[in-house]
Design an enzyme around this catalytic site. Sequence first.
Site, PDB file in Angstrom:
ATOM      1  N   ALA A   1       0.806  -1.231   0.000  1.00  0.00           N
ATOM      2  CA  ALA A   1       0.000   0.000   0.000  1.00  0.00           C
ATOM      3  C   ALA A   1       0.833   1.272   0.000  1.00  0.00           C
ATOM      4  O   ALA A   1       0.298   2.354   0.242  1.00  0.00           O
ATOM      5  CB  ALA A   1      -0.936   0.002   1.211  1.00  0.00           C
ATOM      6  N   SER A   2       2.112   1.175  -0.285  1.00  0.00           N
ATOM      7  CA  SER A   2       2.953   2.362  -0.236  1.00  0.00           C
ATOM      8  C   SER A   2       2.926   3.172  -1.530  1.00  0.00           C
ATOM      9  O   SER A   2       3.443   4.283  -1.575  1.00  0.00           O
ATOM     10  CB  SER A   2       4.405   1.975   0.086  1.00  0.00           C
ATOM     11  OG  SER A   2       4.959   1.184  -0.949  1.00  0.00           O
TER      12      SER A   2
ATOM     13  N   VAL B   1       5.121 -10.286   2.148  1.00  0.00           N
ATOM     14  CA  VAL B   1       3.933 -11.140   2.124  1.00  0.00           C
ATOM     15  C   VAL B   1       4.251 -12.586   1.792  1.00  0.00           C
ATOM     16  O   VAL B   1       3.419 -13.476   2.040  1.00  0.00           O
ATOM     17  CB  VAL B   1       2.866 -10.600   1.146  1.00  0.00           C
ATOM     18  CG1 VAL B   1       2.372  -9.241   1.591  1.00  0.00           C
ATOM     19  CG2 VAL B   1       3.394 -10.562  -0.286  1.00  0.00           C
TER      20      VAL B   1
ATOM     21  N   TYR C   1       3.519 -13.827 -14.364  1.00  0.00           N
ATOM     22  CA  TYR C   1       2.478 -12.925 -13.872  1.00  0.00           C
ATOM     23  C   TYR C   1       1.088 -13.450 -14.229  1.00  0.00           C
ATOM     24  O   TYR C   1       0.199 -13.529 -13.370  1.00  0.00           O
ATOM     25  CB  TYR C   1       2.691 -11.532 -14.460  1.00  0.00           C
ATOM     26  CG  TYR C   1       1.738 -10.489 -13.943  1.00  0.00           C
ATOM     27  CD1 TYR C   1       1.944  -9.886 -12.708  1.00  0.00           C
ATOM     28  CD2 TYR C   1       0.637 -10.074 -14.706  1.00  0.00           C
ATOM     29  CE1 TYR C   1       1.077  -8.912 -12.233  1.00  0.00           C
ATOM     30  CE2 TYR C   1      -0.240  -9.107 -14.235  1.00  0.00           C
ATOM     31  CZ  TYR C   1      -0.010  -8.524 -13.004  1.00  0.00           C
ATOM     32  OH  TYR C   1      -0.879  -7.570 -12.532  1.00  0.00           O
TER      33      TYR C   1
END
Length: 262
Positions: free
Chosen positions: A15-16, A66, A158
Amino acid sequence: MSEMFEGKTAIVTGASRGIGSGIATTLADHGATVVINYRSSEQRATEVVEEIEADGGTAVAVQADVSDPADVEAMVEATVDQFGAVDILVNNAGMTKIGPAAELDLEDWRRVIDVDLTGVFIACQIAGRRMREQANGGAIVNIASMMGQMGYHMRAPYCSAKAGVINLTRTLAVEWAPDDISVNALAPGFIQTDITDQTQDSAGYTDEDIRRRTPMARFGTVEEMASCVTFLARGDTFVTGEVLRADGGWTSDAWRYHEGRV
């Protein structure tokens, strides 16, 4: 500031910056206390906290990788210790590696899968356990991608990871529905962020390429993605196990490229 999430605590991973910071500030605008997770960008995370506090909200920055269960466990426990509960989890942290599949280094493959898929599972598992113990329900929103529903050149790890996130979302939604925990995914298309600018440079496409290929003829915005997450995080919609595609019509368009668009 609305009171939609008043009394709720949300963890937003990654969230940065970019979509993650937009989600965090929007949840705070709607009354949530927000944990700003970051891996290495402490200064940017602190700036997001300061922005939220300047607008009258409550937020803290918490470092965690994470893909490391111990880090995520510590983040969730710190959240509960400080704020009493985890009500909303937004799994936004992610990365990509651009390059031909035939030449992709296995370590690069593993790192993308570790962060983009395994990291989502770890956070869901640990936060989900806490939500179940709290017995007050909860909402989990996993940030997938339209590329999890289609093939896209130079993006093997991805696309694979985001496809996994989509089916993980559906599976957890089924398992945790009896606990009143909704689990949904947002699948963005091309969103205008500084990260998008960086990947464009390495992948060799232009803004005009995206504009011509997208029926809405533009990039999506961080604010639009945050609005989508707000809807999915509400928990009062009878919606779970869904993938909300926010791609400006990209994956619905059979023509693929609009030569004459102005």
